[in-house]
Design a protein around this motif. Structure first.
Motif, mmCIF file in Angstrom:
data_model
loop_
_atom_site.group_PDB
_atom_site.id
_atom_site.type_symbol
_atom_site.label_atom_id
_atom_site.label_comp_id
_atom_site.label_asym_id
_atom_site.label_seq_id
_atom_site.Cartn_x
_atom_site.Cartn_y
_atom_site.Cartn_z
ATOM 1 N N VAL A 12 0.861 -1.180 0.000
ATOM 2 C CA VAL A 12 0.000 0.000 0.000
ATOM 3 C C VAL A 12 0.897 1.229 0.000
ATOM 4 C CG1 VAL A 12 -1.928 1.170 1.121
ATOM 5 C CG2 VAL A 12 -1.622 -1.308 1.416
ATOM 6 N N GLY A 18 7.567 2.242 -0.839
ATOM 7 C CA GLY A 18 6.784 1.103 -1.316
ATOM 8 C C GLY A 18 7.291 0.578 -2.654
ATOM 9 N N LEU A 35 -0.404 -0.746 -4.742
ATOM 10 C CA LEU A 35 -1.636 0.024 -4.904
ATOM 11 C C LEU A 35 -1.370 1.445 -4.433
ATOM 12 C CD1 LEU A 35 -4.107 -2.577 -3.338
ATOM 13 C CD2 LEU A 35 -3.701 -2.157 -5.779
ATOM 14 N N GLY A 38 -3.102 7.497 -5.941
ATOM 15 C CA GLY A 38 -2.992 8.403 -7.088
ATOM 16 C C GLY A 38 -1.967 7.882 -8.077
ATOM 17 N N ARG A 47 8.600 15.194 -4.879
ATOM 18 C CA ARG A 47 8.646 16.642 -4.625
ATOM 19 C C ARG A 47 9.796 17.030 -3.711
ATOM 20 N NH1 ARG A 47 3.307 18.471 -5.620
ATOM 21 N NH2 ARG A 47 2.062 16.667 -6.194
ATOM 22 N N ASN A 48 10.779 16.183 -3.548
ATOM 23 C CA ASN A 48 11.771 16.448 -2.501
ATOM 24 C C ASN A 48 13.096 16.938 -3.076
ATOM 25 O OD1 ASN A 48 13.618 14.012 -2.899
ATOM 26 N ND2 ASN A 48 11.611 13.053 -2.731
ATOM 27 N N GLY A 50 16.009 15.446 -3.138
ATOM 28 C CA GLY A 50 16.848 14.456 -3.813
ATOM 29 C C GLY A 50 18.137 14.099 -3.091
ATOM 30 N N GLY A 51 18.286 14.581 -1.852
ATOM 31 C CA GLY A 51 19.518 14.309 -1.110
ATOM 32 C C GLY A 51 19.626 12.843 -0.719
ATOM 33 N N LEU A 204 -4.166 4.237 8.303
ATOM 34 C CA LEU A 204 -4.419 2.864 7.848
ATOM 35 C C LEU A 204 -4.166 1.869 8.983
ATOM 36 C CD1 LEU A 204 -2.883 3.129 4.275
ATOM 37 C CD2 LEU A 204 -5.280 2.626 4.812
ATOM 38 N N ALA A 219 6.169 21.303 3.437
ATOM 39 C CA ALA A 219 7.483 21.945 3.277
ATOM 40 C C ALA A 219 7.620 22.406 1.835
ATOM 41 C CB ALA A 219 8.604 20.968 3.634
ATOM 42 N N MET A 327 9.128 6.922 6.880
ATOM 43 C CA MET A 327 10.517 7.384 6.908
ATOM 44 C C MET A 327 10.702 8.663 7.703
ATOM 45 S SD MET A 327 12.094 4.979 5.662
ATOM 46 C CE MET A 327 13.739 5.684 5.562
ATOM 47 N N VAL A 330 12.495 11.853 5.998
ATOM 48 C CA VAL A 330 13.824 11.758 5.384
ATOM 49 C C VAL A 330 13.940 10.417 4.675
ATOM 50 C CG1 VAL A 330 16.281 12.183 5.708
ATOM 51 C CG2 VAL A 330 14.671 12.997 7.422
ATOM 52 N N GLY A 333 16.467 9.552 -0.130
ATOM 53 C CA GLY A 333 17.813 9.024 -0.362
ATOM 54 C C GLY A 333 17.971 7.603 0.147
ATOM 55 N N LEU B 539 20.455 17.075 4.351
ATOM 56 C CA LEU B 539 19.852 15.852 3.836
ATOM 57 C C LEU B 539 20.784 15.214 2.816
ATOM 58 C CD1 LEU B 539 16.332 17.370 3.302
ATOM 59 C CD2 LEU B 539 17.081 16.006 5.228
HETATM 60 C C1 LIG Z 1 10.046 19.465 0.164
HETATM 61 C C2 LIG Z 1 10.633 18.158 0.583
HETATM 62 C C3 LIG Z 1 12.014 17.958 0.534
HETATM 63 C C4 LIG Z 1 12.568 16.747 0.927
HETATM 64 N N1 LIG Z 1 13.919 16.533 0.751
HETATM 65 C C5 LIG Z 1 14.435 15.293 0.963
HETATM 66 C C6 LIG Z 1 15.784 15.007 0.643
HETATM 67 O O1 LIG Z 1 16.513 15.851 0.140
HETATM 68 N N2 LIG Z 1 16.260 13.764 0.892
HETATM 69 C C7 LIG Z 1 15.462 12.788 1.419
HETATM 70 O O2 LIG Z 1 15.926 11.685 1.616
HETATM 71 N N3 LIG Z 1 14.169 13.021 1.718
HETATM 72 C C8 LIG Z 1 13.634 14.250 1.486
HETATM 73 N N4 LIG Z 1 12.314 14.491 1.749
HETATM 74 C C9 LIG Z 1 11.506 13.424 2.359
HETATM 75 C C10 LIG Z 1 11.107 12.361 1.361
HETATM 76 O O3 LIG Z 1 10.522 12.950 0.230
HETATM 77 C C11 LIG Z 1 10.091 11.406 1.981
HETATM 78 O O4 LIG Z 1 10.529 10.987 3.226
HETATM 79 C C12 LIG Z 1 9.898 10.184 1.106
HETATM 80 O O5 LIG Z 1 9.525 10.553 -0.194
HETATM 81 C C13 LIG Z 1 8.866 9.272 1.705
HETATM 82 O O6 LIG Z 1 8.528 8.273 0.768
HETATM 83 P P1 LIG Z 1 7.387 7.247 1.091
HETATM 84 O O7 LIG Z 1 7.284 6.336 -0.048
HETATM 85 O O8 LIG Z 1 7.655 6.645 2.421
HETATM 86 O O9 LIG Z 1 6.084 8.140 1.272
HETATM 87 P P2 LIG Z 1 5.247 9.013 0.197
HETATM 88 O O10 LIG Z 1 6.097 9.604 -0.827
HETATM 89 O O11 LIG Z 1 4.394 9.907 1.016
HETATM 90 O O12 LIG Z 1 4.368 7.928 -0.512
HETATM 91 C C14 LIG Z 1 3.251 7.353 0.096
HETATM 92 C C15 LIG Z 1 2.313 6.927 -0.986
HETATM 93 O O13 LIG Z 1 1.204 6.251 -0.397
HETATM 94 C C16 LIG Z 1 0.055 6.581 -1.107
HETATM 95 N N5 LIG Z 1 -1.117 6.356 -0.263
HETATM 96 C C17 LIG Z 1 -1.494 7.020 0.851
HETATM 97 N N6 LIG Z 1 -2.634 6.496 1.345
HETATM 98 C C18 LIG Z 1 -2.983 5.477 0.532
HETATM 99 C C19 LIG Z 1 -4.062 4.551 0.521
HETATM 100 N N7 LIG Z 1 -4.995 4.585 1.444
HETATM 101 N N8 LIG Z 1 -4.101 3.657 -0.479
HETATM 102 C C20 LIG Z 1 -3.135 3.616 -1.447
HETATM 103 N N9 LIG Z 1 -2.105 4.463 -1.463
HETATM 104 C C21 LIG Z 1 -2.022 5.379 -0.484
HETATM 105 C C22 LIG Z 1 0.254 8.033 -1.485
HETATM 106 O O14 LIG Z 1 -0.529 8.386 -2.615
HETATM 107 C C23 LIG Z 1 1.741 8.091 -1.753
HETATM 108 O O15 LIG Z 1 2.044 7.944 -3.136
HETATM 109 C C24 LIG Z 1 11.730 15.708 1.396
HETATM 110 C C25 LIG Z 1 10.342 15.898 1.434
HETATM 111 C C26 LIG Z 1 9.798 17.111 1.018
HETATM 112 C C27 LIG Z 1 8.308 17.283 1.020
#
Ligand SMILES: Cc1cc2nc3c(=O)[nH]c(=O)nc-3n(C[C@H](O)[C@H](O)[C@H](O)COP(=O)(O)OP(=O)(O)OC[C@H]3O[C@@H](n4cnc5c(N)ncnc54)[C@H](O)[C@@H]3O)c2cc1C
Ligand SMILES: Cc1cc2nc3c(=O)[nH]c(=O)nc-3n(C[C@H](O)[C@H](O)[C@H](O)COP(=O)(O)OP(=O)(O)OC[C@H]3O[C@@H](n4cnc5c(N)ncnc54)[C@H](O)[C@@H]3O)c2cc1C
Lengths: 394, 539
Positions: A12, A18, A35, A38, A47-48, A50-51, A204, A219, A327, A330, A333, B539
């Motif tokens: 999920v 994921g 799944l 979006g 949207r981050n 990229g570090g 969830l 942010a 995460m 962070v 990366g 980061l």
């Molecule tokens: C502006 C900004 C700058 C950042 N800079 C950095 C950086 O330089 N380096 C770094 O390491 N990190 C950075 N981060 C943090 C990093 O982007 C996130 O920690 C990371 O992308 C988390 O990934 P994720 O897959 O865990 O979560 P997400 O990217 O939040 O993905 C979760 C996914 O789950 C889906 N979802 C939610 N609910 C449901 C549901 N009920 N059913 C199905 N799908 C669902 C969402 O649609 C989403 O696509 C930054 C974040 C931001 C916003």
């Protein structure tokens, strides 16, 4: 269970966490289905900044080992570039960066100090008044938007599946296991489940009777028009994180976050604000030779944090076939390593390459329910829109 | 929240960090065209404190970027003379003097780079604010009500040679000729034959500029019979069932438009190729409502063929989905009487502000518009792709060709030739979900350039619609973000910040312990890693 209504492992959340987990599992020959509510990587993962230099994490070594190989492993470009330089404009910044250098040296990762002249040779956009910089000869950065799509395509190339626009709304449990997830398109059966839904992970898990304390915040970042390419893209400092993209744009963020109320996954706008003025101010000071560069865009992303700011990557006890991952703001990366860890937890219940016990959910047992209020991790009171609110009252 | 306990403020959060807004306007009007000037005058007449902002005169270097219109390097050196430019604006904007006299604060040469209101995901703003910038300063201006009278921008559809100096949009042509008297060309080929194209032709002729031909992909001229007859009577030919295939010339400029006749199947008739000598090719196929600020504000937008593109949805008074924000004139779709509509919007704004509005004349009946707009543009796009090369640029800034776009090709500097990547194209993305412009954008870079996708937003959506056989209005709008003008870091840097913002600034969340090395967690070393500031590492 491998009918096309389900998969051995259902994941999920199609963010980097994921998707990377799905890619690792698909590479190992497991039938996976991701799944997402979006489009893949549409939230924080696309949207981050990229570090990719996360010395604080138990996954650090694996992060550093994997990134240089990711393009080849995935088969798609991530725009990964090695190394980081942090510029210091004030003695306080310098002390902070040097502390970071010491921490990393203790972990076996080298860095060198650059004086102003050396800095300006390496980073032509830097100014005459910078105190200097620390050049970290490890770490790096990649393009988040390419990386998410690379994971998604690569996992498909290994036989995995991705279903977009398919929010998971509930779980079916039997015998202490989750046996299926509910969606608007019906049920999808699973032998094992991964929940890596970013800010929605807590909502969830509550449906499974489990408390994961999370607070989400917004942010912001800005990006400029392209400038001549510097030898190193991963240059930041002065209260900013970010990079010069391979195209030459400066993409930087930093500064205050805005806490948000919990959201169950309902689509909301991700507005940016006049904060772009303050970001511009710091970027112009970081790179005085780029002060003329035009800002062409700003954007915002939403990320979640746990109370101690550290991830939760854990396999639950009951139900016992569920791995959870957040995460804590962070996670880009680290994602190549995060996926590896999740893969191991799904298959073996333990991470094969690092001890991640301190990232377990149990550490928050006994946390008071009003922990967010106690820390002030709450949205600003809806302030000062006298005109708009007068109208709302009508 | 427990009312008795005081919730602390997270010192690293945005709460309380925006400066108090010192410059304010009761009614802020963006755009000093006929609609905006009329709105400002009516607002002042009703006793409102009004600010009227317009970016003209647009700095020459901004014009060079094709912002906000598609100037195509067709301006003379006169645009580099700001004093003369202001005089031209005053001379060609009836009502502007009256606005000064009526006590309206008129800010020329000032762009509005953003407008912000609190909403579900932002509650930190110190009220409703707009970001304004002239050439030397950027600042925030509070507002109570807002009238968006931002006009329309040029629709750009490309063909080989579009990047040559001398290819211009109808609105830019109108601005350079009628407003600034700073148009370089002598002989024009006009693309299109609708009212816009015919008005452009008259404008040219009236200013002594030759019109070599109008080019029309459809079988009939699209303007009213009277207008068509009138322009033909001036000796201007309309080539129907023709399309442009190339703007030939040098790096210095255009020397001819190469057009071809279309056969029954929509392809090129080889014998129907003509080379028309000209120094300027004017795109007059359509205009697109300027909705950047409405989008940034979070106004609901809808794709409307009868309005020429995405427009803010409005109630009967012209109010958008954001309370107190009104859209009027060309930015809301064709307005036969922009001035009357502008005045009506000011009255609606005054009413909304609770100001007594005497003797309301009835609002002008809205123009029904032309519901054929999208179909017409798609006919052009189809003809351009049927007769043009896949190597024609879809995005000029990032040099993304039509083939790159539909092949979802990574930019050339990545030099990616992996078999997996080569095997992917638009179908890969479409197989996984409905068409999304922003998804193509982040992979190909089309629409990511310094012109902020002004020159490609519509044509990329149209190309994607054609390739995937979905109606163009079903392609989600590639979003607009602040700043809606490409402004220098050094200028935006002057926006100003509060001492609290400066003091509380951190790279990231500043959560104590977030950057503690893993091995130290739970050991006595843990405190060593935290210097007490809670400051984040990088980061
Ligand atoms: C502006 C900004 C700058 C950042 N800079 C950095 C950086 O330089 N380096 C770094 O390491 N990190 C950075 N981060 C943090 C990093 O982007 C996130 O920690 C990371 O992308 C988390 O990934 P994720 O897959 O865990 O979560 P997400 O990217 O939040 O993905 C979760 C996914 O789950 C889906 N979802 C939610 N609910 C449901 C549901 N009920 N059913 C199905 N799908 C669902 C969402 O649609 C989403 O696509 C930054 C974040 C931001 C916003
Ligand atoms: C070839 C041609 C000939 C025409 N001839 C005539 C004619 O003879 N008579 C006539 O009445 N009309 C004519 N028009 C049409 C006329 O220009 C428009 O229909 C009319 O001006 C619409 O008025 P408006 O106020 O909605 O928009 P506009 O007049 O376009 O005014 C909008 C203004 O807002 C400014 N603006 C937009 N965004 C911002 C921002 N973010 N910050 C600051 N400023 C901003 C723009 O620069 C512009 O000055 C002609 C048009 C063309 C193309």
């Amino acid at each position: 269970m491998t009918s096309n209504r389900g998969a051995a492992v259902v994941i999920v959340g199609g963010g980097v966490s994921g998707l990377s987990a799905a890619w690792w599992l698909a590479r190992s020959g497991y039938d996976v289905l991701v799944l997402d509510k979006g489009i893949v990587g549409w939230e924080a993962s696309g949207r981050n900044g990229g570090g990719a230099t996360h010395y604080q994490s138990p996954l650090f070594h694996e992060e550093q080992r994997l990134w240089p190989q990711m393009d080849a492993l995935l088969g798609y470009p991530t725009e990964y570039r090695r190394e980081r330089i942090i510029i210091n404009l004030t003695p306080a910044q310098q002390a902070r960066t040097r502390h970071m250098a010491t921490v990393c040296r203790d972990l076996g990762y080298p860095s060198v100090e650059l004086d102003n002249g050396q800095l300006r040779t390496l980073v032509p956009l830097a100014g005459d008044d910078a105190l200097g910089a620390t050049h970290f000869q490890f770490g790096g950065h990649a393009n988040p938007q390419r990386t998410v799509q690379a994971y998604a395509w690569a996992l498909q190339d290994h036989g995995g599946r991705v279903m977009q626009h398919c929010p998971v709304t509930g779980f079916v449990t039997a015998g202490g296991r989750v046996t299926a997830v509910e969606t608007r398109a019906g049920r999808y059966g699973c032998d094992a489940l991964v929940i890596a839904a970013g800010p929605q992970t807590g909502v969830l898990l509550r449906q499974l009777g489990i408390t994961l304390p999370l607070a989400a915040a917004r942010a912001e970042m800005i990006v400029t028009e392209p400038l001549p390419l510097m030898q190193h893209g991963g240059v930041d400092g002065n209260g900013l994180y970010g990079r010069q993209t391979l195209r030459g744009n400066l993409a930087y963020g930093g500064g205050p976050h805005e806490w948000l109320d919990e959201n169950d996954g309902t689509e909301i706008a991700r507005p940016s604000t006049p904060l772009l003025g303050s970001l511009s101010r710091r970027l112009a000071a970081l790179f005085p030779k780029a002060a003329h560069a035009r800002v062409i865009r700003s954007w915002a992303g939403i990320i979640e944090n746990t109370p101690d700011g550290r991830p939760v990557i854990d396999r639950l006890g009951d139900p016992d076939n569920v791995v959870v991952c957040t995460m804590s703001s962070v996670g880009f990366g680290l994602s190549p390593a995060t996926g590896h860890a999740i893969h191991d937890l799904v298959l073996d219940g333990t991470c094969s390459f690092a001890n991640i016990d301190k990232l377990s959910l149990r550490r928050f047992d006994g946390l008071p329910a009003d922990w967010r209020q106690r820390r002030g991790w709450v949205p600003p009171l809806a302030v000062a829109d006298p005109v708009g609110s007068a109208v709302d009252r009508r | 929240m427990d009312g008795s306990a005081v919730t602390p403020i997270d010192a690293k959060s945005i709460t309380g960090k925006y400066p108090e807004i010192t410059r304010r306007s009761q009614l802020l009007v963006v755009g000093a065209g006929p609609a905006g000037i009329a709105a400002a005058l009516e607002g002042a007449r009703l006793g409102l404190q009004v600010t009227l902002v317009d970016e003209n005169p647009v700095p020459g270097e901004m014009m060079g970027l094709d912002v906000p219109q598609f100037y195509g390097q067709c301006m003379t050196g006169a645009v580099q003379n700001p004093g003369r430019m202001v005089e031209q604006i005053l001379a060609t904007s009836p009502g502007l003097e009256a606005a000064f006299d009526a006590g309206v604060e008129v800010l020329l040469g000032t762009s509005v780079w953003g407008a912000f209101v609190n909403g579900p995901a932002v509650q930190s703003l110190p009220g409703r604010v707009a970001g304004l910038a002239d050439q030397s300063q950027s600042w925030l201006c509070g507002f109570d009500a807002l009238v968006l009278a931002t006009g329309a921008r040029d629709l750009v559809l490309s063909f080989a040679g579009i990047e040559r100096p001398g290819v211009i949009g109808a609105n830019a042509f109108h601005a350079l000729v009628a407003r600034y008297d700073a148009f370089k060309g002598r002989r024009l080929v006009i693309l299109g034959s609708d009212t816009l194209a015919i008005e452009t032709a008259f404008l040219a002729l009236d200013h002594g500029i030759e019109v070599a031909a109008l080019v029309e992909v459809r079988g009939e001229p699209q303007g009213s019979p009277a207008a068509v007859a009138a322009i033909e009577a001036r000796g201007v030919a309309i080539l129907t069932r023709h399309v442009i295939v190339e703007a030939t010339g040098t790096l210095e400029g255009v020397d001819a438009a190469v057009v071809v006749a279309l056969d029954a199947g929509g392809g090129a008739r080889p014998e129907g190729r003509r080379v028309i000598a000209c120094d300027t090719i004017c795109l007059a196929i359509g205009l697109v409502p300027t909705v950047e600020l409405a989008d940034v504000l979070g106004c609901q937008l809808a794709a409307r063929a009868d309005r020429g593109g995405h427009v803010a949805t409005r109630d009967a008074s012209g109010q958008s989905s954001v309370a107190g924000v009104f859209a009027v004139g060309d930015c809301a779709g064709p307005a036969p009487d922009a001035a009357a509509a502008g005045a009506a919007a000011a009255r609606a704004a005054a009413h909304w502000l609770g100001v007594a509005v005497p003797d309301e004349p009835p609002s002008p009946t809205p123009d029904p518009g032309n519901s054929d707009t999208f179909a017409y543009r798609m006919d052009w796009m189809r003809a351009l792709t049927a007769t043009g090369s896949p190597r024609v640029l879809a995005c000029l800034c990032e040099e993304v060709t039509r083939a790159d776009l539909l092949g979802v090709k990574p930019p050339r500097y990545l030099d990616c030739t992996s078999p997996q990547m080569v095997a992917r194209d638009a179908r890969s993305l479409l197989a996984d979900g409905p068409l999304n412009h922003d998804q193509f954008k982040r992979l190909t870079r089309a629409s990511m350039g310094p012109c902020q996708a002004r020159r490609c937003r519509e044509q990329v959506a149209m190309l994607l619609a054609l390739a995937s056989d979905v109606p163009v209005e079903a392609v989600p709008l590639a979003g607009y973000r602040a700043p809606v003008r490409p402004l220098p870091l050094s200028l935006l840097a002057t926006t100003g910040e509060s001492p609290a913002m400066t003091a509380g600034w951190d790279v990231w969340f500043g959560i104590p312990g977030q950057w503690t090395p893993y091995a130290d967690i739970g050991t006595e070393r843990e405190v060593l890693d935290d210097d007490g500031s809670g400051d984040s590492m990088h980061l």
